[in-house]
Write a protein that holds these residues in place. Structure first.
Motif, PDB file in Angstrom:
ATOM      1  N   ASP A  23       0.899  -1.047   0.389  1.00  0.00           N
ATOM      2  CA  ASP A  23      -0.297  -0.145   0.146  1.00  0.00           C
ATOM      3  C   ASP A  23       1.129   1.027   0.436  1.00  0.00           C
ATOM      4  N   GLY A  24       0.485   2.176  -0.837  1.00  0.00           N
ATOM      5  CA  GLY A  24       1.480   3.740  -0.609  1.00  0.00           C
ATOM      6  C   GLY A  24       2.360   3.198  -1.508  1.00  0.00           C
ATOM      7  N   THR A  25       3.684   3.576  -0.901  1.00  0.00           N
ATOM      8  CA  THR A  25       4.764   3.698  -2.306  1.00  0.00           C
ATOM      9  C   THR A  25       5.772   2.679  -2.484  1.00  0.00           C
ATOM     10  N   ALA A  26       6.150   2.428  -0.604  1.00  0.00           N
ATOM     11  CA  ALA A  26       7.560   1.593  -0.701  1.00  0.00           C
ATOM     12  C   ALA A  26       7.296   0.018  -1.233  1.00  0.00           C
ATOM     13  N   LEU A 152       7.135  11.202   5.938  1.00  0.00           N
ATOM     14  CA  LEU A 152       7.138  12.344   7.034  1.00  0.00           C
ATOM     15  C   LEU A 152       8.140  11.716   8.077  1.00  0.00           C
ATOM     16  N   VAL A 153       7.543  11.241   9.356  1.00  0.00           N
ATOM     17  CA  VAL A 153       8.453  10.769  10.559  1.00  0.00           C
ATOM     18  C   VAL A 153       9.569   9.786   9.856  1.00  0.00           C
ATOM     19  N   THR A 154       9.247   9.025   9.262  1.00  0.00           N
ATOM     20  CA  THR A 154      10.860   8.219   8.228  1.00  0.00           C
ATOM     21  C   THR A 154      11.810   9.410   7.957  1.00  0.00           C
ATOM     22  N   THR A 183       8.825  17.712  -1.007  1.00  0.00           N
ATOM     23  CA  THR A 183       7.040  17.215  -1.488  1.00  0.00           C
ATOM     24  C   THR A 183       7.207  16.104  -2.593  1.00  0.00           C
ATOM     25  N   CYS A 184       7.524  15.124  -1.822  1.00  0.00           N
ATOM     26  CA  CYS A 184       7.079  13.743  -2.649  1.00  0.00           C
ATOM     27  C   CYS A 184       8.061  12.399  -1.785  1.00  0.00           C
ATOM     28  N   PHE A 185       7.892  11.533  -2.298  1.00  0.00           N
ATOM     29  CA  PHE A 185       7.665  10.213  -1.380  1.00  0.00           C
ATOM     30  C   PHE A 185       9.253   9.561  -1.202  1.00  0.00           C
ATOM     31  N   ALA A 186       9.779  10.649  -0.556  1.00  0.00           N
ATOM     32  CA  ALA A 186      10.916  10.386  -0.991  1.00  0.00           C
ATOM     33  C   ALA A 186      11.889   9.057  -0.017  1.00  0.00           C
ATOM     34  N   ALA A 187      10.861   9.064   1.131  1.00  0.00           N
ATOM     35  CA  ALA A 187      10.988   8.535   2.308  1.00  0.00           C
ATOM     36  C   ALA A 187      11.042   6.789   1.900  1.00  0.00           C
ATOM     37  N   GLU A 188       9.527   6.618   1.395  1.00  0.00           N
ATOM     38  CA  GLU A 188       9.054   5.581   1.106  1.00  0.00           C
ATOM     39  C   GLU A 188       9.873   4.986  -0.807  1.00  0.00           C
TER      40      GLU A 188
END
Lengths: 403, 407
Positions: A23-26, A152-154, A183-188
């Motif tokens: 689910d999501g990006t990762a 954001l938190v990770t 503003t992107c899903f960098a961590a994931e």
């Protein structure tokens, strides 16, 4: 619409069978990378579908679970099925899929995996050759194992946010310019890449051991691992970069990120050789030959005035003009490209860095191959699945009977 | 108590590391930890990371005391060869015939000029997998352009989505384009090894750092090309969650990241912050209202976070199931109890530099192993590699040494 039998096996990972419960990006990005390079990926969604179906971007901003740009990007080259993994029937169907699969990738919470009867230890016992890749915000041991974390938190706990804006950019005011998350899903995305990589190392390892593996990926650790350079600095020296521009952290001057007439440029000229080229590019202004800027230490001592002088110059020129001057004088000046200019650039077009994607009934573009493999190219074999598009076909394929 | 070590997943894979700076040396670093034999080719005549800081204090300039080198070359072997002379290039060519993988990130065209490009070594060793990395890749009109990490940030579009509300584009901290492209390089190598195990076929991989960075911004690329919408820089805000941000805490330059996903979270947040009155505030009633009044919302959240320490804010929010965490500095990562608990922090001893900590692999495996060993001393394995792997006899070795080829 093409069906599986009509598609030629393509890519270096052809024949590798992957089940994604993501689910999501990762999780979905890990499985997408495997699918993009040829693996057969079955994506398992719940009846509501992956939350990214509700994220967009949508054509004209009108929500449509079958026209979310990010979902369609993250889930190309996969078949999709819907299973209710809270129910016994869905759980049985999932387990039948896993019995035939090489790889299981998930980023659902450990509790969810347990209630769906796919906790890693149980899976390893039932399917000893299966490679089980689980992604969690912080890993499954330690004081944060049960805590909640997201993109954001990770990211914040992985070290990059604190040092952004980063060199040669810098904050002017520590209090008014907080640490930044892009503003992107960098961590994931980083985590999905790491998970895909870890999975492939286990696929290679399994060829020798004939044993599966549980790979446990911490999103925080994945982000933190990208801070290699800054960690070396601390480990050997102590101290850390604090977003403020000063010669102690940034080294010799000039090395700046500055506004120009229509944009922004970096001007790195820390060595005498670079400085001479820069003075030449500026047309030999008299101030540059005054004692305040005559040698490296003087330029570093007087960096604030130097920065103002250079801004006076850069503001008279466009980014293209400055970049052109840089090429003439072999200075590593570089200009900011908005996404629009990037996508339209010759470099991106010629390399095929973006490729077409249909979002709803409109054509758009998305990032293409992350690298070019000459013998086994990246390929777009099928678009992302509609919700449950392949449920009957996949479950029939694998079990001889529909679920 | 001892247990048999777990098998290393890349045992038997041999890598020739011609990497410079960070991107490609980082690529080979994890391969070495996973069991590959990684041979770094370096020269006393042209050292890069060994002459770069950070050094052990008091050992500045000692090529075996650079933290830059010792951390990014952990577990690798060092072979000194002077590639500026023909005999040195010949040895590198012979090495390329004996390895599974070769990686480089010299400027585009440098290896070709030395007769060591894929056009040459790929013919000598058709099973070779070569990953060649440039800021802008090895093709296209910008292939020869030089690009530091900041240029890659600026070109890739990542800077366009990084910045304060309505502010200028900003450059990310650290040097993310380097390790990120190195990690994509590893993925490419794994995929290519898998392919080769079934076909015997090697190949060339063209890796552009900017394309690695573009994988971070699919939403921006799609929104632009779908809706003609340019990115709007929004600080740490999200378009679907609010509050969502990095807020200042009581002590100077300390920050808490908070992400409120839904109404349950918002309710819990207000209780934990001791501001139940916000629950009755019409501006904050549901997520649409909170997004519409996000500036007022952020000001309210900040009015609370400024009164408390980071630890207090995090503990209170996590206790009620709201995602929150401290903004950690790089110097805090090695001491972070969570990273330590998951085995990410490793200590590696070194005969010259002494023990130092660094971050190891960001994952754990239950049936496969990982090995963290020290970086090599300059030239430590030259003799072993030339006489062992290449079968060069002692007389020829002595001649090469006398001719300065091995310096």
């Amino acid at each position: 619409m093409a069906v599986a039998s009509q598609l030629s096996a393509a890519g270096p990972l052809a024949g590798l069978s992957v089940v994604e419960l993501g689910d999501g990006t990762a999780g979905p990005y890990a499985a997408k990378l495997l699918g993009d390079f040829g693996a057969e990926v079955v994506k398992v969604e719940g009846p509501d579908g992956d939350s990214t179906r509700r994220r967009g971007p949508f054509p004209d901003g009108r929500p449509d679970p079958e026209a979310s740009g990010l979902f369609l990007y993250l889930n190309i080259n996969k078949r999709g099925i819907v299973l209710d993994i809270d129910g016994e029937r869905g759980q049985r169907a999932l387990d039948r899929l896993l019995a035939d699969a090489d790889v299981f990738i998930t980023n659902l919470p450990a509790e969810r995996l347990k209630t769906a009867c796919v906790a890693p230890a149980a899976l390893r016992a039932r399917h000893p050759r299966l490679i089980v890749t689980t992604i969690s915000p912080f890993g499954t041991d330690g004081p944060w194992a049960e805590r909640r974390g997201d993109e954001l938190v990770t990211y914040a706990m992985g070290g990059i946010a604190y040092s952004t804006p980063g060199m040669p950019d810098a904050a002017n005011d520590l209090e008014r310019e907080p640490p930044l998350h892009p503003t992107c899903f960098a961590a994931e995305t980083i985590t999905g890449l790491v998970a895909g990589l870890a999975t492939l190392t286990a696929v290679l390892g399994r060829a020798r051991t004939n044993d599966g593996c549980h790979l446990e990926i911490s999103q925080q650790a994945a982000v933190a691992s990208m801070q290699h350079r800054d960690i070396s600095t601390y480990s050997y020296w102590g101290g850390t970069y604090n977003r403020l521009l000063n010669p102690t952290t940034i080294g010799r001057m000039p090395n700046f990120y500055l506004p120009c007439r229509d944009g922004y440029v970096t001007i790195p000229a820390p060595m005498d050789l670079h400085w001479e080229r820069l003075v030449e590019a500026m047309g030999e202004p008299a101030w540059a030959r005054t004692p305040a800027f005559s040698d490296g230490p003087a330029r570093t001592d007087n960096w604030i005035e130097l920065r103002m002088r250079l801004i006076d110059w850069t503001m008279t020129l466009s980014g293209d003009e400055l970049y052109g001057l840089a090429n003439q004088t072999q200075l590593p000046i570089f200009q900011f490209y908005p996404v629009r200019k990037l996508v339209e650039s010759e470099q991106v077009r010629e390399r095929g860095s973006v490729v077409d994607i249909d979002v709803g009934n409109r054509r758009a573009q998305m990032p293409g191959a992350p690298f070019m493999m000459r013998a086994t190219p990246w390929s777009l074999r099928r678009p992302a699945p509609r919700l449950g598009e392949h449920t009957a076909a996949v479950l029939g394929d694998r079990t001889g009977a529909p679920a | 108590m001892s247990t048999a070590p777990l098998p290393l997943p890349l045992d038997g894979v041999r890598v020739l590391d011609l990497g410079q700076f960070i991107a490609m040396p980082f690529c080979a670093l994890w391969l070495a930890w996973l069991g590959a034999e990684v041979i770094v080719v370096e020269s006393r005549r042209r050292m890069t990371s060994r002459t770069a800081p950070p050094f052990v204090p008091g050992m500045e300039g000692n090529p075996d005391a650079s933290g830059y080198f010792n951390q990014i070359c952990s577990t690798k072997k060092s072979c000194t060869l002077d590639m500026t002379i023909a005999a040195g290039r010949d040895v590198v060519r012979r090495l390329a015939g004996k390895v599974d993988v070769m990686i480089d990130n010299y400027s585009t065209g440098v290896l070709e000029k030395l007769g060591l490009g894929y056009d040459m070594v790929g013919k000598l060793n058709p099973a070779l997998i070569m990953v060649s990395c440039g800021a802008f890749g090895r093709s296209g009109p910008m292939k020869n352009a030089r690009g530091l990490h900041s240029a890659v940030n600026l070109f890739s579009g990542v800077a366009d989505v990084t910045g304060y509300v309505d502010g200028e584009p900003r450059i990310l901290g650290g040097v993310l384009p380097d390790p990120l492209s190195g990690t994509y390089g590893m993925f490419a190598i794994m995929a290519a090894l898998h392919h080769r195990s079934r076909t015997g076929q090697g190949q060339f991989v063209d890796l552009a750092m900017y394309e690695s960075m573009m994988t971070l911004i699919p939403e921006a690329v799609i929104d632009l090309t779908l809706n003609d919408a340019d990115p709007q820089r929004a600080g740490n805000r999200d378009r679907q969650k609010a509050p969502h941000g990095i807020y200042p805490c009581r002590e100077t330059d300390t920050w808490v990241a908070i992400s409120v996903e839904d109404s349950r979270d918002w309710n819990a947040f207000c209780q934990a912050a001791g501001h139940v009155e916000w629950l009755g505030d019409a501006r904050f009633g549901d997520v649409e209202s909170r997004l519409a009044h996000v500036a007022a919302l952020d000001a309210a959240v900040e009015s609370w976070t400024r009164q408390v320490s980071v630890g207090e804010a995090v503990d209170k929010l996590q206790a009620v199931g709201v995602a929150a965490g401290p903004v950690l500095r790089c110097d805090e990562l090695l001491d972070d109890a969570q990273l330590q608990a998951n085995g990410s922090v490793v200590t590696i001893d070194h005969p010259t530099a002494g023990p130092h900590r660094q971050l190891g692999l960001p994952w754990r495996m239950d049936s496969l192993g990982v090995e963290y060993r020290r970086a090599p001393l300059l030239g430590e394995h030259t003799h072993e590699i030339l006489t062992g792997l290449l079968g060069i006899d002692e007389a020829e070795y002595a001649r090469l040494e006398a001719d300065g080829v091995l310096s």
